[in-house]
Design a protein around this motif. Structure first.
Motif, PDB file in Angstrom:
ATOM      1  N   ALA A  81       0.832  -1.206   0.000  1.00 16.86           N
ATOM      2  CA  ALA A  81       0.000   0.000   0.000  1.00 16.86           C
ATOM      3  C   ALA A  81       0.867   1.256   0.000  1.00 16.86           C
ATOM      4  CB  ALA A  81      -0.894   0.006   1.236  1.00 16.86           C
ATOM      5  N   ILE A  82       0.380   2.277  -0.677  1.00 15.77           N
ATOM      6  CA  ILE A  82       1.039   3.582  -0.660  1.00 15.77           C
ATOM      7  C   ILE A  82       0.318   4.442   0.364  1.00 15.77           C
ATOM      8  CG2 ILE A  82       1.572   5.651  -1.981  1.00 15.77           C
ATOM      9  CD1 ILE A  82       1.557   3.914  -4.501  1.00 15.77           C
ATOM     10  N   SER A  83       1.092   4.977   1.295  1.00 19.31           N
ATOM     11  CA  SER A  83       0.498   5.863   2.292  1.00 19.31           C
ATOM     12  C   SER A  83       1.488   6.972   2.617  1.00 19.31           C
ATOM     13  CB  SER A  83       0.136   5.100   3.563  1.00 19.31           C
ATOM     14  OG  SER A  83       1.297   4.690   4.244  1.00 19.31           O
ATOM     15  N   LEU A  84       0.958   8.070   3.082  1.00 14.09           N
ATOM     16  CA  LEU A  84       1.804   9.209   3.432  1.00 14.09           C
ATOM     17  C   LEU A  84       2.798   8.827   4.513  1.00 14.09           C
ATOM     18  CD1 LEU A  84       2.599  12.149   3.150  1.00 14.09           C
ATOM     19  CD2 LEU A  84       0.803  12.726   4.804  1.00 14.09           C
ATOM     20  N   ILE A  85       2.371   8.113   5.535  1.00 11.56           N
ATOM     21  CA  ILE A  85       3.272   7.752   6.628  1.00 11.56           C
ATOM     22  C   ILE A  85       4.386   6.837   6.128  1.00 11.56           C
ATOM     23  CG2 ILE A  85       1.909   5.799   7.481  1.00 11.56           C
ATOM     24  CD1 ILE A  85       3.843   8.291   9.650  1.00 11.56           C
ATOM     25  N   ARG A  86       4.060   5.915   5.235  1.00  6.82           N
ATOM     26  CA  ARG A  86       5.083   5.019   4.675  1.00  6.82           C
ATOM     27  C   ARG A  86       6.116   5.827   3.876  1.00  6.82           C
ATOM     28  NH1 ARG A  86       4.560  -0.868   3.045  1.00  6.82           N
ATOM     29  NH2 ARG A  86       2.700  -0.737   4.336  1.00  6.82           N
ATOM     30  N   ILE A  87       5.657   6.770   3.085  1.00  6.49           N
ATOM     31  CA  ILE A  87       6.563   7.620   2.299  1.00  6.49           C
ATOM     32  C   ILE A  87       7.432   8.456   3.223  1.00  6.49           C
ATOM     33  CG2 ILE A  87       6.649   9.569   0.690  1.00  6.49           C
ATOM     34  CD1 ILE A  87       4.081   8.300  -0.607  1.00  6.49           C
ATOM     35  N   LEU A  88       6.843   9.036   4.262  1.00 11.54           N
ATOM     36  CA  LEU A  88       7.616   9.845   5.213  1.00 11.54           C
ATOM     37  C   LEU A  88       8.663   9.013   5.946  1.00 11.54           C
ATOM     38  CD1 LEU A  88       4.812  12.130   6.687  1.00 11.54           C
ATOM     39  CD2 LEU A  88       6.626  12.779   5.068  1.00 11.54           C
ATOM     40  N   LEU A  89       8.317   7.788   6.304  1.00 12.32           N
ATOM     41  CA  LEU A  89       9.278   6.924   6.974  1.00 12.32           C
ATOM     42  C   LEU A  89      10.433   6.540   6.051  1.00 12.32           C
ATOM     43  CD1 LEU A  89       6.809   4.729   9.030  1.00 12.32           C
ATOM     44  CD2 LEU A  89       8.485   6.364   9.945  1.00 12.32           C
ATOM     45  N   ILE A  90      10.150   6.294   4.790  1.00 12.82           N
ATOM     46  CA  ILE A  90      11.222   6.000   3.830  1.00 12.82           C
ATOM     47  C   ILE A  90      12.114   7.221   3.658  1.00 12.82           C
ATOM     48  CG2 ILE A  90      11.748   5.447   1.412  1.00 12.82           C
ATOM     49  CD1 ILE A  90       9.188   3.670   1.481  1.00 12.82           C
ATOM     50  N   ILE A  91      11.524   8.416   3.584  1.00 11.45           N
ATOM     51  CA  ILE A  91      12.316   9.645   3.506  1.00 11.45           C
ATOM     52  C   ILE A  91      13.194   9.779   4.748  1.00 11.45           C
ATOM     53  CG2 ILE A  91      12.166  12.175   3.545  1.00 11.45           C
ATOM     54  CD1 ILE A  91       9.671  11.859   1.705  1.00 11.45           C
ATOM     55  N   GLY A  92      12.642   9.447   5.901  1.00  8.72           N
ATOM     56  CA  GLY A  92      13.423   9.477   7.133  1.00  8.72           C
ATOM     57  C   GLY A  92      14.587   8.497   7.095  1.00  8.72           C
ATOM     58  N   LEU A  93      14.347   7.318   6.546  1.00  9.71           N
ATOM     59  CA  LEU A  93      15.407   6.321   6.410  1.00  9.71           C
ATOM     60  C   LEU A  93      16.524   6.838   5.508  1.00  9.71           C
ATOM     61  CD1 LEU A  93      16.388   3.380   6.879  1.00  9.71           C
ATOM     62  CD2 LEU A  93      15.028   2.739   4.896  1.00  9.71           C
ATOM     63  N   VAL A  94      16.146   7.420   4.388  1.00  7.41           N
ATOM     64  CA  VAL A  94      17.135   7.983   3.459  1.00  7.41           C
ATOM     65  C   VAL A  94      17.895   9.129   4.134  1.00  7.41           C
ATOM     66  CG1 VAL A  94      17.425   9.222   1.275  1.00  7.41           C
ATOM     67  CG2 VAL A  94      15.902   7.242   1.390  1.00  7.41           C
ATOM     68  N   ALA A  95      17.190   9.955   4.898  1.00  6.16           N
ATOM     69  CA  ALA A  95      17.849  11.056   5.615  1.00  6.16           C
ATOM     70  C   ALA A  95      18.871  10.514   6.618  1.00  6.16           C
ATOM     71  CB  ALA A  95      16.804  11.920   6.317  1.00  6.16           C
ATOM     72  N   CYS A  96      18.535   9.419   7.290  1.00  6.30           N
ATOM     73  CA  CYS A  96      19.485   8.819   8.239  1.00  6.30           C
ATOM     74  C   CYS A  96      20.712   8.275   7.522  1.00  6.30           C
ATOM     75  CB  CYS A  96      18.796   7.717   9.029  1.00  6.30           C
ATOM     76  SG  CYS A  96      17.607   8.340  10.231  1.00  6.30           S
ATOM     77  N   VAL A  97      20.515   7.670   6.352  1.00  6.13           N
ATOM     78  CA  VAL A  97      21.634   7.170   5.570  1.00  6.13           C
ATOM     79  C   VAL A  97      22.555   8.326   5.157  1.00  6.13           C
ATOM     80  CG1 VAL A  97      22.254   6.149   3.327  1.00  6.13           C
ATOM     81  CG2 VAL A  97      20.504   5.068   4.750  1.00  6.13           C
ATOM     82  N   ILE A  98      21.970   9.411   4.702  1.00 10.58           N
ATOM     83  CA  ILE A  98      22.758  10.595   4.328  1.00 10.58           C
ATOM     84  C   ILE A  98      23.478  11.140   5.556  1.00 10.58           C
ATOM     85  CG2 ILE A  98      22.597  12.985   3.523  1.00 10.58           C
ATOM     86  CD1 ILE A  98      20.270  11.982   1.695  1.00 10.58           C
ATOM     87  N   GLY A  99      22.781  11.159   6.687  1.00  7.40           N
ATOM     88  CA  GLY A  99      23.396  11.629   7.931  1.00  7.40           C
ATOM     89  C   GLY A  99      24.601  10.812   8.323  1.00  7.40           C
ATOM     90  N   LEU A 100      24.542   9.490   8.158  1.00  2.00           N
ATOM     91  CA  LEU A 100      25.690   8.644   8.471  1.00  2.00           C
ATOM     92  C   LEU A 100      26.878   8.994   7.588  1.00  2.00           C
ATOM     93  CD1 LEU A 100      24.017   5.172   9.059  1.00  2.00           C
ATOM     94  CD2 LEU A 100      25.282   6.528  10.731  1.00  2.00           C
ATOM     95  N   LYS A 101      26.626   9.299   6.344  1.00  2.00           N
ATOM     96  CA  LYS A 101      27.720   9.703   5.447  1.00  2.00           C
ATOM     97  C   LYS A 101      28.321  11.023   5.898  1.00  2.00           C
ATOM     98  CE  LYS A 101      30.219  10.590   1.730  1.00  2.00           C
ATOM     99  NZ  LYS A 101      31.529  11.027   2.116  1.00  2.00           N
ATOM    100  N   LEU A 102      27.472  11.949   6.316  1.00  2.00           N
ATOM    101  CA  LEU A 102      27.951  13.277   6.702  1.00  2.00           C
ATOM    102  C   LEU A 102      28.782  13.265   7.973  1.00  2.00           C
ATOM    103  CD1 LEU A 102      24.794  15.435   5.841  1.00  2.00           C
ATOM    104  CD2 LEU A 102      26.915  15.185   4.506  1.00  2.00           C
ATOM    105  N   VAL A 103      28.474  12.372   8.915  1.00  2.02           N
ATOM    106  CA  VAL A 103      29.213  12.359  10.168  1.00  2.02           C
ATOM    107  C   VAL A 103      30.456  11.486  10.112  1.00  2.02           C
ATOM    108  CG1 VAL A 103      27.184  12.877  11.555  1.00  2.02           C
ATOM    109  CG2 VAL A 103      27.863  10.497  11.232  1.00  2.02           C
ATOM    110  N   ASP A 104      30.630  10.738   9.058  1.00  8.11           N
ATOM    111  CA  ASP A 104      31.813   9.871   8.948  1.00  8.11           C
ATOM    112  C   ASP A 104      33.033  10.658   8.542  1.00  8.11           C
ATOM    113  OD1 ASP A 104      33.159   7.402   9.040  1.00  8.11           O
ATOM    114  OD2 ASP A 104      33.083   7.300   6.858  1.00  8.11           O
TER     115      ASP A 104
END
Length: 104
Positions: A81-104
């Protein structure tokens, strides 16, 4: 170069995960072959990246990329299913991945 390889291996992780689903228990040849190639490429790239990037960071980014792409694929293919909360959580996951790159 290790970061580039890590991103590509994360993409390959989603390829093998999707191919595994499509192989229907390894009963279909083409998806099974794609699974094996994707798995070898993904693990090889992760192994290379871990020589240069800490294990926790490497693994989290690898899994995050693969999970995000696989989840988006599931929604676009209609299997999930496509839902706003699912999309926001995936965006959050991608943001965390980018954050890990930035702090390394």
């Amino acid at each position: 170069m290790p970061w580039f390889v890590l991103v590509i291996s994360g993409i390959c992780e989603s390829v093998w995960a999707i191919a595994l689903d499509r192989s229907k228990g390894f009963s279909r040849l083409i998806p099974t072959v794609v699974f094996v190639i994707g798995l070898v490429a993904s693990m090889g790239g992760l192994s290379y990246a871990m020589k240069h990037i800490p294990i926790g960071t490497s693994y989290a980014i690898w899994v995050g990329i693969g999970a995000a792409i696989t989840a988006v694929y599931g929604m676009l293919s209609g299997e999930e299913a496509i839902s706003l909360i699912r999309i926001l959580l995936i965006i959050g996951l991608v943001a965390c991945v980018i954050g890990l790159k930035l702090v390394d």
